[in-house]
Structure formats: structure tokens, C-alpha cells
Motif scaffolding. Structure first.
Motif, PDB file in Angstrom:
ATOM      1  N   ALA A 292       0.846  -1.193   0.000  1.00 13.45           N
ATOM      2  CA  ALA A 292       0.000   0.000   0.000  1.00 13.45           C
ATOM      3  C   ALA A 292       0.885   1.248   0.000  1.00 13.45           C
ATOM      4  O   ALA A 292       1.808   1.361   0.809  1.00 13.45           O
ATOM      5  CB  ALA A 292      -0.918   0.001   1.218  1.00 13.45           C
ATOM      6  N   ALA A 293       0.610   2.159  -0.921  1.00 17.50           N
ATOM      7  CA  ALA A 293       1.362   3.414  -1.026  1.00 17.50           C
ATOM      8  C   ALA A 293       0.568   4.363  -1.905  1.00 17.50           C
ATOM      9  O   ALA A 293      -0.353   3.942  -2.612  1.00 17.50           O
ATOM     10  CB  ALA A 293       2.733   3.158  -1.646  1.00 17.50           C
ATOM     11  N   ASP A 294       0.937   5.629  -1.873  1.00 22.66           N
ATOM     12  CA  ASP A 294       0.312   6.558  -2.815  1.00 22.66           C
ATOM     13  C   ASP A 294       0.675   6.169  -4.241  1.00 22.66           C
ATOM     14  O   ASP A 294      -0.169   6.169  -5.125  1.00 22.66           O
ATOM     15  CB  ASP A 294       0.761   7.997  -2.543  1.00 22.66           C
ATOM     16  CG  ASP A 294       0.159   8.562  -1.261  1.00 22.66           C
ATOM     17  OD1 ASP A 294      -0.881   8.062  -0.806  1.00 22.66           O
ATOM     18  OD2 ASP A 294       0.756   9.514  -0.721  1.00 22.66           O
ATOM     19  N   ALA A 295       1.956   5.856  -4.461  1.00 22.43           N
ATOM     20  CA  ALA A 295       2.404   5.495  -5.809  1.00 22.43           C
ATOM     21  C   ALA A 295       3.374   4.329  -5.741  1.00 22.43           C
ATOM     22  O   ALA A 295       4.238   4.280  -4.867  1.00 22.43           O
ATOM     23  CB  ALA A 295       3.092   6.688  -6.468  1.00 22.43           C
TER      24      ALA A 295
ATOM     25  N   VAL B 194       0.263   4.371 -10.488  1.00 24.97           N
ATOM     26  CA  VAL B 194       1.450   3.638 -10.921  1.00 24.97           C
ATOM     27  C   VAL B 194       2.285   4.638 -11.712  1.00 24.97           C
ATOM     28  O   VAL B 194       1.785   5.306 -12.624  1.00 24.97           O
ATOM     29  CB  VAL B 194       1.106   2.426 -11.813  1.00 24.97           C
ATOM     30  CG1 VAL B 194       2.389   1.815 -12.393  1.00 24.97           C
ATOM     31  CG2 VAL B 194       0.336   1.384 -11.032  1.00 24.97           C
ATOM     32  N   ILE B 195       3.542   4.759 -11.326  1.00 30.81           N
ATOM     33  CA  ILE B 195       4.477   5.587 -12.078  1.00 30.81           C
ATOM     34  C   ILE B 195       5.335   4.631 -12.901  1.00 30.81           C
ATOM     35  O   ILE B 195       6.074   3.825 -12.348  1.00 30.81           O
ATOM     36  CB  ILE B 195       5.342   6.453 -11.149  1.00 30.81           C
ATOM     37  CG1 ILE B 195       4.445   7.408 -10.353  1.00 30.81           C
ATOM     38  CG2 ILE B 195       6.393   7.215 -11.961  1.00 30.81           C
ATOM     39  CD1 ILE B 195       5.163   8.171  -9.258  1.00 30.81           C
TER      40      ILE B 195
ATOM     41  N   ALA C 134       5.971  11.789  -8.872  1.00 32.42           N
ATOM     42  CA  ALA C 134       5.289  11.576  -7.587  1.00 32.42           C
ATOM     43  C   ALA C 134       5.002  12.900  -6.898  1.00 32.42           C
ATOM     44  O   ALA C 134       3.892  13.119  -6.380  1.00 32.42           O
ATOM     45  CB  ALA C 134       6.129  10.670  -6.685  1.00 32.42           C
ATOM     46  N   ALA C 135       5.972  13.800  -6.901  1.00 33.17           N
ATOM     47  CA  ALA C 135       5.778  15.113  -6.279  1.00 33.17           C
ATOM     48  C   ALA C 135       4.693  15.905  -7.005  1.00 33.17           C
ATOM     49  O   ALA C 135       3.847  16.544  -6.361  1.00 33.17           O
ATOM     50  CB  ALA C 135       7.095  15.879  -6.251  1.00 33.17           C
TER      51      ALA C 135
ATOM     52  N   ALA D 105       2.771  11.162  -1.171  1.00 36.42           N
ATOM     53  CA  ALA D 105       3.625  11.251   0.018  1.00 36.42           C
ATOM     54  C   ALA D 105       4.441   9.980   0.211  1.00 36.42           C
ATOM     55  O   ALA D 105       5.417   9.979   0.956  1.00 36.42           O
ATOM     56  CB  ALA D 105       2.778  11.515   1.254  1.00 36.42           C
ATOM     57  N   SER D 106       4.043   8.893  -0.447  1.00 37.30           N
ATOM     58  CA  SER D 106       4.766   7.622  -0.320  1.00 37.30           C
ATOM     59  C   SER D 106       4.926   6.984  -1.695  1.00 37.30           C
ATOM     60  O   SER D 106       3.987   6.930  -2.480  1.00 37.30           O
ATOM     61  CB  SER D 106       4.037   6.673   0.629  1.00 37.30           C
ATOM     62  OG  SER D 106       2.716   6.429   0.191  1.00 37.30           O
TER      63      SER D 106
END
Length: 174
Positions: free
Chosen positions: A16-19, A80-81, A109-110, A115-116
């Protein structure tokens, strides 16, 4: 302020993460390894957005060292990046391109407000980059980034985990 960096033994598609970062190929249309796993687990929404990116912004594919975001579909992340790392070469130093893949991913991401961020070991699988060098470049690039969130490396094997732990424990370059 720099990122808080951790390493973990994990399947990136379950973290689990922002990206999460996909070690993609330039086609953005899926493949093997991490790329295939992300597309399979994330579902068709990721592929649909990747096809649209190919149709509009990247008709010739995403260049190595660059990054772009899509939905995360069914993954436990918001985005997803996708980044394309270079294929390792013994005759051509592509270290700057590998560093760029990490740097551009953090920039994306920024821009998203993440944030993660969770990375795999970009280029250290089928692209043949030696694990110790790949880990060093990854950790040094993340440390040098202005990204102020949490960065984790989700590594699929114990040997790769130990390699990234050693890179993280090494004194800062400079």
C-alpha cells in the motif's frame, strides 16, 4: 528535507502506497517481471491509460530514464508511475539514465502530490544491471532528490533485499 528511505522484502503489487513504480518497457503495454505483475494485478484500467499515453503523448514509446503516471487500477495504491530503466551494457555507461529513471519517478510523484512511493529494483532484473551497482545508484539518487515523502524499495528476493540494505547502510557519496 530528504526522503525517509526503507527497504522491504515484498511483492510490490501488494504494498500500500500513494504510488508504486513500475519497471516498464518503453511500449508501456506490459511485459514480464514487475511490469507484467503490475498489469495483471492492477487490471485493464492501467493498460487502457497506457494505450492512451501511447496514442497521444508517447507514440514512439516512453524514453529510457523518463517516467509517467497512470491509475493503479486494483492495486493498493493511487497511482502507478511507469519508468523505463536502461538495459545494462559493459561498453556504454548508462548510469545517468538509470539515475534519471529514479529521479523522474520522484518528480512525477511530487507533481501528483504523493507522500509515499515504492520502487522495485529498476533495471536489475531482465535488463541485467548488476544488483550492487543498481542498488547504489537507486539509493544515491533517492537521497539526492528533493522528494520529502517516504520512499521504500520492495524487493522480491532475499539476495536483492540484502544488496539494497547494504547500499542504504553505506556512507553517503559526496
Amino acid at each position: 528535507m530528504t526522503a525517509d528511505i526503507t527497504v522491504q522484502r515484498a511483492d510490490i503489487t501488494t504494498v500500500a502506497a500513494d504510488a508504486i513504480v513500475n519497471a516498464a518497457n518503453s511500449s508501456l503495454l506490459g511485459g514480464g517481471g514487475v511490469d507484467g505483475a503490475i498489469h495483471r494485478r492492477g487490471g485493464p484500467a492501467i493498460l487502457e491509460e497506457c494505450r492512451e499515453l501511447r496514442r497521444t503523448r508517447y507514440p514512439d514509446g516512453l524514453p529510457a530514464g523518463d517516467a509517467v503516471a497512470t491509475t493503479a487500477g486494483r492495486l493498493p495504491a493511487r497511482w502507478v508511475i511507469h519508468t523505463v530503466g536502461p538495459v545494462y551494457s559493459t561498453t556504454d555507461d548508462r548510469s545517468a539514465v538509470l539515475a534519471s529513471a529514479y529521479r523522474r519517478s520522484l518528480e512525477v510523484a511530487a507533481e501528483l502530490g504523493a507522500a509515499s512511493v515504492v520502487f522495485p529494483a529498476v533495471s536489475a532484473g531482465i535488463y541485467g544491471w548488476p544488483a550492487d551497482d543498481a542498488a547504489r545508484i537507486a539509493v544515491e539518487t533517492v537521497r539526492a532528490s528533493p522528494f520529502a515523502g517516504t520512499v521504500s524499495f520492495a524487493l522480491f528476493s532475499d539476495p536483492m533485499l540484502r544488496t539494497f540494505e547494504a547500499a542504504l547502510a553505506a556512507p553517503r557519496a559526496g
